[in-house]
Design an enzyme around this catalytic site. Structure first.
Site: not given
Length: 309
Positions: A64, A67, A191, A243, A261
């Protein structure tokens, strides 16, 4: 200024000997195979000096963290129109929550949870073939890091695609509300592959330098984004980058940061340094356990918290 080299080596030594390492991500089979005893840390200062320790040159799946860079690209394409399809608020829920997406009628809470990043990826895909869009993302990462050897780990990408049922559900649900424009398979393919980009801490810290220095690379003078846009991306990293553990990260570390992760974290000390840390074991929110501890030690030793000493 404190001796950054000595501090990084001290942190790397401490982290390598800790036994509370967290748990590697097991829902992606390839990540479940990663050795949890690895640890790397790289810090790149404004003058280009690098302080690195541990496994700082070992590539890992950034997941992630990608992103941050897809958001940067998408903002360059769409500007503030991007925010009509993605919000800017912390989620307070797990990164792959379906319940929150249903409650908010298909509009993701922010661009760093899975649904939001899928929507951002869809914007990049629009008007292109998936392979072209993925190539653009990868070339952007290589350009920022100054390293054309950066590549996608195809085994990780395939592993994510085989097991990405929750992400497929998120994408289809957003498609039903018109948030996703392209075929779901196209968007998800891009993605999964950009999340599977592999980088070392040194490469990742280099790629993030523009966020630490008002949107430009201080070594080359090249402006990647405006100072205002860099500030806003950093704000989203601070409030949403971990998060439902973002508040705790801000409380303990005091820097904008984005986790993945795969166990990596990219952190930004504005005006001072770009930092990347990697320790594969995760905490309950899906963030690197030792990575957060290492950044807390580093920020305190260097006095880099944006909230003051």
């Amino acid at each position: 200024m404190p001796d950054i080299d000595a501090i990084v080596q001290e942190i790397a030594t401490e982290m390598r000997h800790r036994t509370d390492r967290g748990e590697v991500a097991r829902y992606i089979p390839e990540l479940a195979r990663v050795d949890p005893h690895q640890f790397g840390l790289a810090v790149i200062l404004e003058d280009g000096r690098v302080a690195a320790g541990g496994d700082a040159d070992q590539p890992f799946s950034i997941q992630s963290i990608s992103k941050v860079f897809t958001l940067t690209l998408a903002l360059g394409m769409a500007g503030d129109d991007l925010w009509t399809r993605v919000g800017r608020e912390p989620s307070g829920n797990p990164f792959n929550s379906i319940v929150q997406l249903e409650r908010e009628r298909g509009r993701p809470r922010n661009p760093f949870i899975n649904a939001g990043a899928i929507a951002v990826t869809d914007l990049i895909v629009s008007g292109h073939q998936p392979r072209e869009s993925l190539g653009e993302i990868l070339r952007f990462m290589q350009f920022l890091a100054g390293d054309t050897s950066i590549a996608i780990d195809k085994a990780v990408a395939a592993s994510e695609r085989r097991t990405g049922f929750r992400n497929t559900a998120l994408a289809n649900y957003m498609k039903s509300f018109g948030i996703i424009d392209n075929p779901v398979d196209f968007t998800l393919g891009v993605y999964f592959h950009h999340c599977a980009i592999a980088m070392s801490c040194r490469q990742l810290a280099m790629a993030g330098r523009f966020l630490a220095h008002s949107g430009r690379n201080p070594s080359t003078g090249y402006s990647v984004v405006s100072a205002e846009r860099a500030r806003r991306i950093n704000a989203l990293m601070l409030t949403c980058g971990h998060y439902d553990g973002s508040g705790d990260f801000a409380y303990r570390v005091g820097l904008p940061g984005k986790s993945g992760v795969g166990g990596g974290i990219l952190a930004v000390a504005p005006g001072h340094a770009s930092i990347a840390v990697w320790a594969p074991g995760l905490d309950g929110a899906g963030n690197s356990h030792l990575g957060r501890l290492a950044l807390e030690r580093l920020t305190k030793a260097m006095g880099w918290s944006i909230f003051g000493v």
